[in-house]
Design a protein around this motif. Structure first.
Motif, short mmCIF file in Angstrom:
data_model
loop_
_atom_site.label_atom_id
_atom_site.label_comp_id
_atom_site.label_asym_id
_atom_site.label_seq_id
_atom_site.Cartn_x
_atom_site.Cartn_y
_atom_site.Cartn_z
N ARG A 88 9.42 74.43 74.44
CA ARG A 88 9.54 75.86 74.73
C ARG A 88 9.67 76.11 76.22
O ARG A 88 10.38 77.02 76.66
CB ARG A 88 8.34 76.62 74.16
N HIS A 126 15.18 82.24 72.90
CA HIS A 126 15.57 81.57 71.66
C HIS A 126 15.68 82.61 70.55
O HIS A 126 15.09 83.70 70.62
CB HIS A 126 14.57 80.48 71.27
N PHE A 152 15.73 82.33 66.21
CA PHE A 152 15.67 81.51 65.00
C PHE A 152 15.96 82.39 63.79
O PHE A 152 15.41 83.48 63.66
CB PHE A 152 14.29 80.88 64.88
N LEU A 181 16.52 82.09 59.39
CA LEU A 181 16.39 81.24 58.20
C LEU A 181 16.93 81.99 57.00
O LEU A 181 16.42 83.06 56.63
CB LEU A 181 14.92 80.85 57.96
N ALA A 191 19.17 77.18 58.16
CA ALA A 191 18.33 77.39 59.34
C ALA A 191 19.17 77.26 60.60
O ALA A 191 19.91 76.28 60.76
CB ALA A 191 17.18 76.38 59.37
N LEU A 215 19.19 77.94 65.02
CA LEU A 215 18.41 78.20 66.22
C LEU A 215 19.35 78.24 67.42
O LEU A 215 20.05 77.27 67.70
CB LEU A 215 17.35 77.11 66.43
N LYS A 238 7.26 77.20 67.30
CA LYS A 238 6.47 77.61 66.14
C LYS A 238 6.53 76.45 65.16
O LYS A 238 7.56 75.77 65.05
CB LYS A 238 7.05 78.89 65.52
N GLU A 266 6.90 76.10 61.99
CA GLU A 266 8.00 76.07 61.01
C GLU A 266 9.34 75.73 61.66
O GLU A 266 10.25 75.24 61.00
CB GLU A 266 8.11 77.43 60.30
N ILE A 267 9.47 76.01 62.95
CA ILE A 267 10.71 75.70 63.68
C ILE A 267 10.67 74.27 64.19
O ILE A 267 11.66 73.53 64.10
CB ILE A 267 10.91 76.69 64.84
N ASP A 268 9.51 73.86 64.69
CA ASP A 268 9.36 72.52 65.25
C ASP A 268 9.59 71.43 64.22
O ASP A 268 10.06 70.33 64.55
CB ASP A 268 7.96 72.34 65.85
N TRP A 316 17.02 69.24 63.80
CA TRP A 316 18.11 70.07 64.31
C TRP A 316 19.30 69.21 64.74
O TRP A 316 19.15 68.06 65.13
CB TRP A 316 17.63 70.90 65.50
N GLY A 327 19.95 73.52 61.23
CA GLY A 327 18.94 72.71 60.56
C GLY A 327 19.58 71.84 59.50
O GLY A 327 20.51 72.25 58.81
#
Length: 329
Positions: A201, A207, A209, A211, A272, A274, A297, A299-301, A305, A328
């Protein structure tokens, strides 16, 4: 104690002549957009011409570009051919747009021809040979049989794009090499694993994101013409709980299944997304490179990707930044 700040570095060579020192005091901004195959990489330059001493470049000249940071070396970003030049004012500014040299010229000439009882590798190898290109074709794709393929009033660039969509593959030409490999494989066409990069980050200043609903598409149905039975048939890849139907009608069951498979893979991969802007530019990041994200976050980490597009920008007011569009997988 003096604070040391990173200083952007770049190089522009026009038809073999290094123009970096001449352009540097006049540079407003330099933007390089790299894609994975759907479109040619694009270079945009805007230069001050307040004193009228800058000559307009001719269309068709080549530009070689490298980007990086002073003291850390430069990353070669390829060769581009100038195809748009604009002079506007006031203040007087020269705007130059150039596109990847490998996807211009004869590659964009329309042709009429067909292939019969061959393989995907033989077709791509033949196209590469006609343009004096090397090949980097994934073996698993090269061996796929192609009973019939028509190129009707279509350029080789468009044909490559069409084949890329049919087989869900990266289909492009870079650095004198025709590249054809599965999207999201994380490897080069020869099977070598691409180096993964990690973005924290702290690396970025913005950023976004998103979904989508992974259950939105559970299967894809494609239609094909059964000439022997004189009827239109269909093939379903996945299940029909919530299927998507392709509008086109394909020449064979094999092609219909290939297109349905590619569309199902593409649908799942794009669920997904980003977009992230890096405060310090990363010229070493390329499309199709695997990226790990940390500190945004949970759920993103945890998502794996893949770089779909990278835009590098050097600007007199904000320095060197990189914006990434990630998918994703």
């Amino acid at each position: 104690m003096a604070v040391s700040y990173p200083v952007p570095a770049w190089r522009v060579v026009l038809d073999g002549r290094d123009l970096t020192d001449r352009i540097a005091p006049r540079l407003l901004d330099l933007t390089l957009t790299e894609s994975r195959g759907e479109e040619a990489d694009q270079l945009d330059l805007r230069i001050h011409d307040h004193d009228g001493r800058m000559a307009l470049p001719h269309r068709g000249v080549t530009l070689q570009v490298a980007l990086g940071w002073r003291g850390s070396g430069l990353v070669n970003k390829g060769t581009f051919i100038v195809d748009d030049v604009e002079h506007s004012g006031s203040p007087d500014i020269i705007s130059i747009r150039a596109r990847s040299a490998d996807l211009t010229g004869a590659m964009r000439s329309r042709r009429e021809r067909s292939w019969h009882a061959t393989t995907l590798g033989e077709i791509l190898g033949g196209i590469a040979g006609e343009h004096s290109l090397k090949t980097a074709i994934a073996p698993a794709l090269a061996s796929i049989p192609v009973p019939h393929l028509d190129q009707a009033n279509e350029s080789d660039v468009n044909l490559l794009t069409r084949l890329g969509k049919r087989f869900d593959a990266v289909a492009t030409v870079k650095a004198g090499t025709l590249v054809f490999s599965p999207i999201g494989s994380g490897t080069t066409p020869s099977g070598i694993t691409l180096p993964a990069s990690t973005i924290t980050r702290a690396s970025g200043d913005q950023h976004r994101f998103t979904l989508g609903d992974r259950e939105k598409c559970t299967g894809v149905r494609a239609f094909w013409n059964d000439h022997k039975a004189a009827r239109r048939r269909s093939v379903l890849v996945g299940d029909g709980t919530n299927e998507t139907r392709l509008q086109a009608t394909f020449a064979s069951e094999a092609e219909a299944k290939q297109r349905a498979t590619a569309e199902l893979q593409r649908s799942g991969r794009g669920a997904a997304r980003l977009d992230i802007s890096l405060a310090l530019g990363r010229a070493d990041i390329y499309p199709e490179q695997p990226i790990g994200v940390s500190g945004i976050k949970a759920e993103i980490d945890e998502v794996r990707w893949l770089v779909a597009k990278a835009t590098h920008r050097i600007d007199g007011s904000i320095g060197f930044t990189t914006s990434l569009e990630l998918e994703g997988t």
